[in-house]
Design a protein around this motif. Structure first.
Motif, PDB file in Angstrom:
ATOM      1  N   THR A  36       0.897  -0.973  -0.034  1.00 51.16           N
ATOM      2  CA  THR A  36      -0.024   0.104  -0.003  1.00 51.16           C
ATOM      3  C   THR A  36       0.890   1.151   0.002  1.00 51.16           C
ATOM      4  O   THR A  36       0.471   2.308  -0.834  1.00 51.16           O
ATOM      5  CB  THR A  36      -0.939  -0.043   1.265  1.00 51.16           C
ATOM      6  OG1 THR A  36      -1.582  -1.102   1.324  1.00 51.16           O
ATOM      7  CG2 THR A  36      -2.107   1.159   1.284  1.00 51.16           C
ATOM      8  N   GLY A  37       1.930   1.393   0.789  1.00 53.65           N
ATOM      9  CA  GLY A  37       2.901   2.402   0.732  1.00 53.65           C
ATOM     10  C   GLY A  37       3.708   2.611  -0.710  1.00 53.65           C
ATOM     11  O   GLY A  37       3.721   3.662  -1.120  1.00 53.65           O
ATOM     12  N   ALA A  38       3.923   1.481  -1.204  1.00 47.88           N
ATOM     13  CA  ALA A  38       4.515   1.710  -2.453  1.00 47.88           C
ATOM     14  C   ALA A  38       3.669   2.147  -3.558  1.00 47.88           C
ATOM     15  O   ALA A  38       3.887   3.120  -4.554  1.00 47.88           O
ATOM     16  CB  ALA A  38       5.025   0.151  -2.823  1.00 47.88           C
ATOM     17  N   LEU A  39       2.252   1.712  -3.474  1.00 46.08           N
ATOM     18  CA  LEU A  39       1.137   2.014  -4.387  1.00 46.08           C
ATOM     19  C   LEU A  39       1.257   3.722  -4.119  1.00 46.08           C
ATOM     20  O   LEU A  39       0.948   4.303  -5.056  1.00 46.08           O
ATOM     21  CB  LEU A  39       0.137   1.691  -4.324  1.00 46.08           C
ATOM     22  CG  LEU A  39      -0.200   0.103  -4.716  1.00 46.08           C
ATOM     23  CD1 LEU A  39      -1.169  -0.602  -4.402  1.00 46.08           C
ATOM     24  CD2 LEU A  39       0.115   0.231  -6.253  1.00 46.08           C
ATOM     25  N   ALA A  40       1.183   4.243  -2.727  1.00 45.94           N
ATOM     26  CA  ALA A  40       1.000   5.788  -2.532  1.00 45.94           C
ATOM     27  C   ALA A  40       2.285   6.168  -3.144  1.00 45.94           C
ATOM     28  O   ALA A  40       1.866   7.614  -3.890  1.00 45.94           O
ATOM     29  CB  ALA A  40       0.890   5.939  -0.894  1.00 45.94           C
ATOM     30  N   VAL A  41       3.254   5.883  -3.001  1.00 43.80           N
ATOM     31  CA  VAL A  41       4.586   6.692  -3.627  1.00 43.80           C
ATOM     32  C   VAL A  41       4.320   6.652  -5.301  1.00 43.80           C
ATOM     33  O   VAL A  41       4.647   7.647  -5.917  1.00 43.80           O
ATOM     34  CB  VAL A  41       5.968   5.791  -3.242  1.00 43.80           C
ATOM     35  CG1 VAL A  41       7.000   6.469  -3.936  1.00 43.80           C
ATOM     36  CG2 VAL A  41       6.067   5.962  -1.703  1.00 43.80           C
ATOM     37  N   LEU A  42       4.071   5.503  -5.668  1.00 41.43           N
ATOM     38  CA  LEU A  42       3.971   5.698  -7.164  1.00 41.43           C
ATOM     39  C   LEU A  42       2.698   6.599  -7.677  1.00 41.43           C
ATOM     40  O   LEU A  42       2.931   7.364  -8.643  1.00 41.43           O
ATOM     41  CB  LEU A  42       3.467   4.164  -7.644  1.00 41.43           C
ATOM     42  CG  LEU A  42       4.521   3.091  -7.725  1.00 41.43           C
ATOM     43  CD1 LEU A  42       4.025   1.915  -8.052  1.00 41.43           C
ATOM     44  CD2 LEU A  42       5.573   3.791  -8.574  1.00 41.43           C
ATOM     45  N   ALA A  43       1.753   6.583  -6.954  1.00 40.72           N
ATOM     46  CA  ALA A  43       0.737   7.542  -7.216  1.00 40.72           C
ATOM     47  C   ALA A  43       1.171   8.986  -7.215  1.00 40.72           C
ATOM     48  O   ALA A  43       1.089   9.958  -7.863  1.00 40.72           O
ATOM     49  CB  ALA A  43      -0.605   7.361  -6.532  1.00 40.72           C
TER      50      ALA A  43
END
Length: 57
Positions: A36-43
């Motif tokens: 979830t954190g990685a998806l937040a960084v990507l977004a």
């Protein structure tokens, strides 16, 4: 809809950051928090990169 995409991506990033924090506080498995954190960084990165002038792609 030229200016809407970065806004939507940054809103999504905010929701994902909140979700990451919530998962962390609830003691969720580390894998779920990291994904979830990685998806937040990507977004966030995608939203900011879309704001750079001249990036018409």
């Amino acid at each position: 809809m030229g200016g809407a995409l970065p806004t939507l991506l940054l809103i999504l990033a905010g929701v994902l950051v909140g979700g990451t924090w919530s998962l962390y506080r609830q003691g969720a498995p580390k894998v779920a928090v990291l994904i979830t954190g990685a998806l937040a960084v990507l977004a966030t990165a995608a939203g900011v990169l879309r704001l750079i002038p001249g990036s018409d792609t």
